[in-house]
Design a protein around this motif. Sequence first.
Motif, short mmCIF file in Angstrom:
data_model
loop_
_atom_site.label_atom_id
_atom_site.label_comp_id
_atom_site.label_asym_id
_atom_site.label_seq_id
_atom_site.Cartn_x
_atom_site.Cartn_y
_atom_site.Cartn_z
N ILE A 187 0.80 -1.21 0.00
CA ILE A 187 0.00 0.00 0.00
C ILE A 187 0.84 1.27 0.00
O ILE A 187 0.52 2.22 -0.73
CB ILE A 187 -0.99 -0.04 1.18
N PRO A 188 1.94 1.37 0.78
CA PRO A 188 2.75 2.60 0.69
C PRO A 188 3.23 2.88 -0.73
O PRO A 188 3.28 4.04 -1.16
CB PRO A 188 3.92 2.31 1.64
N GLU A 189 3.57 1.83 -1.47
CA GLU A 189 3.99 2.02 -2.86
C GLU A 189 2.84 2.57 -3.70
O GLU A 189 3.03 3.46 -4.53
CB GLU A 189 4.48 0.68 -3.43
N LYS A 190 1.65 2.04 -3.48
CA LYS A 190 0.48 2.55 -4.21
C LYS A 190 0.25 4.02 -3.89
O LYS A 190 -0.08 4.81 -4.78
CB LYS A 190 -0.77 1.74 -3.84
N MET A 191 0.39 4.37 -2.63
CA MET A 191 0.18 5.76 -2.24
C MET A 191 1.14 6.69 -2.96
O MET A 191 0.75 7.77 -3.43
CB MET A 191 0.33 5.91 -0.72
N LEU A 192 2.39 6.28 -3.08
CA LEU A 192 3.36 7.12 -3.79
C LEU A 192 3.03 7.20 -5.28
O LEU A 192 3.14 8.27 -5.89
CB LEU A 192 4.78 6.57 -3.59
N GLU A 193 2.64 6.09 -5.87
CA GLU A 193 2.26 6.10 -7.28
C GLU A 193 1.08 7.04 -7.51
O GLU A 193 1.09 7.84 -8.45
CB GLU A 193 1.90 4.69 -7.74
N HIS A 262 -0.41 5.71 9.92
CA HIS A 262 -1.65 5.09 9.46
C HIS A 262 -2.13 5.67 8.13
O HIS A 262 -2.93 5.05 7.43
CB HIS A 262 -2.76 5.19 10.51
N ASP A 263 -1.66 6.86 7.76
CA ASP A 263 -2.07 7.44 6.49
C ASP A 263 -1.37 6.80 5.30
O ASP A 263 -1.75 7.05 4.15
CB ASP A 263 -1.80 8.94 6.49
N LEU A 264 -0.36 5.98 5.57
CA LEU A 264 0.42 5.37 4.49
C LEU A 264 0.26 3.86 4.39
O LEU A 264 0.48 3.30 3.32
CB LEU A 264 1.91 5.67 4.68
N VAL A 265 -0.09 3.18 5.48
CA VAL A 265 0.03 1.73 5.49
C VAL A 265 -1.28 0.97 5.33
O VAL A 265 -1.28 -0.25 5.24
CB VAL A 265 0.75 1.24 6.77
N TYR A 266 -2.42 1.68 5.30
CA TYR A 266 -3.67 0.99 5.01
C TYR A 266 -4.60 1.93 4.26
O TYR A 266 -4.47 3.16 4.30
CB TYR A 266 -4.34 0.44 6.27
N LEU A 267 -5.56 1.34 3.57
CA LEU A 267 -6.56 2.10 2.83
C LEU A 267 -7.83 2.21 3.66
O LEU A 267 -8.17 1.30 4.40
CB LEU A 267 -6.86 1.43 1.49
N GLY A 268 -8.52 3.34 3.51
CA GLY A 268 -9.74 3.54 4.28
C GLY A 268 -10.53 4.70 3.76
O GLY A 268 -10.31 5.19 2.65
#
Length: 285
Positions: A187-193, A262-268
């Motif tokens: 998920i952190p990789e997705k957030m950066l993308e 928590h803003d980087l490691v899970y989706l919500g």
Amino acid sequence: MRYSHWLPVALALTACGRFGATPNHRDGLRVVSVSKQLTEIVFAVGGDTALVGVDISSTYPPAAKKITTVGYHRALNAEGIISLNPSVVWNDGNWGPPAVIDQLRKVGIPLRQFDGGESIDSTKRLIRQVAQEFHNPRAGDSICARLDADMDRADSVRKTLKDAPRVLIIHFGQAANQYFVLNRKGIPEKMLEWAGAVNAADTAQKWRNLSPEVIAEAQPDVILATDYGYDLQGSLEKFKQLPGISLSPAARNNRIYRIEEHDLVYLGPRTGQNVLELIQLIHQR
């Protein structure tokens, strides 16, 4: 997300009411949530009055800090959970240790595992599922609609970006001259993308301790330091002076930012908003 440089109040590591408050209960349901993703969703759909316990990583929303804690989600305290007399323990499958799970089963406490949350679509399914548990499907639909709108907006903004900064995510800061770095997975990789950035880390595992030399070689334009590690240093200037980090473009240009883990490691529910704030932070928009 909060990017302040103030030291937060330390979290207790044992089963205790972090601020001494007692939650209300609804319809006799007494839930212990040992997943920070589930905890946030429960609050979002209005089910928080049923929460009697949470794991120590459940720090969002701030009201979650008022609920009794039962330990870290992979190092839980069985006695602490049992003492809360829960009607069910909610988890995402990533909890333990096994001996605690076995003990909870032996005393007859129901365990409920929720799956999903690894993509936007599965996260929306999870939100709707939790909303249904509290007989509030409209809340689930509303949250999902807002999440879609936020993600669409973030995608539109990303398409206008002219560059892709190299970003390093350092989790838990420094430990014995090693740095816990998030690599190009999960998920952190997705957030950066989604934020139009490139992960400067290139490691073989999701979580990896790297030496100061490797950090320096990565030459990140931006460093995102998760809250706990950043706060151990106490200020931007002290964090900039850490070995390896001090030699990076991020340090030279004051592009090191504190970010909530928590803003980087899970989706919500807030993922779209978090991506938009990442874009503003990384690209200084």
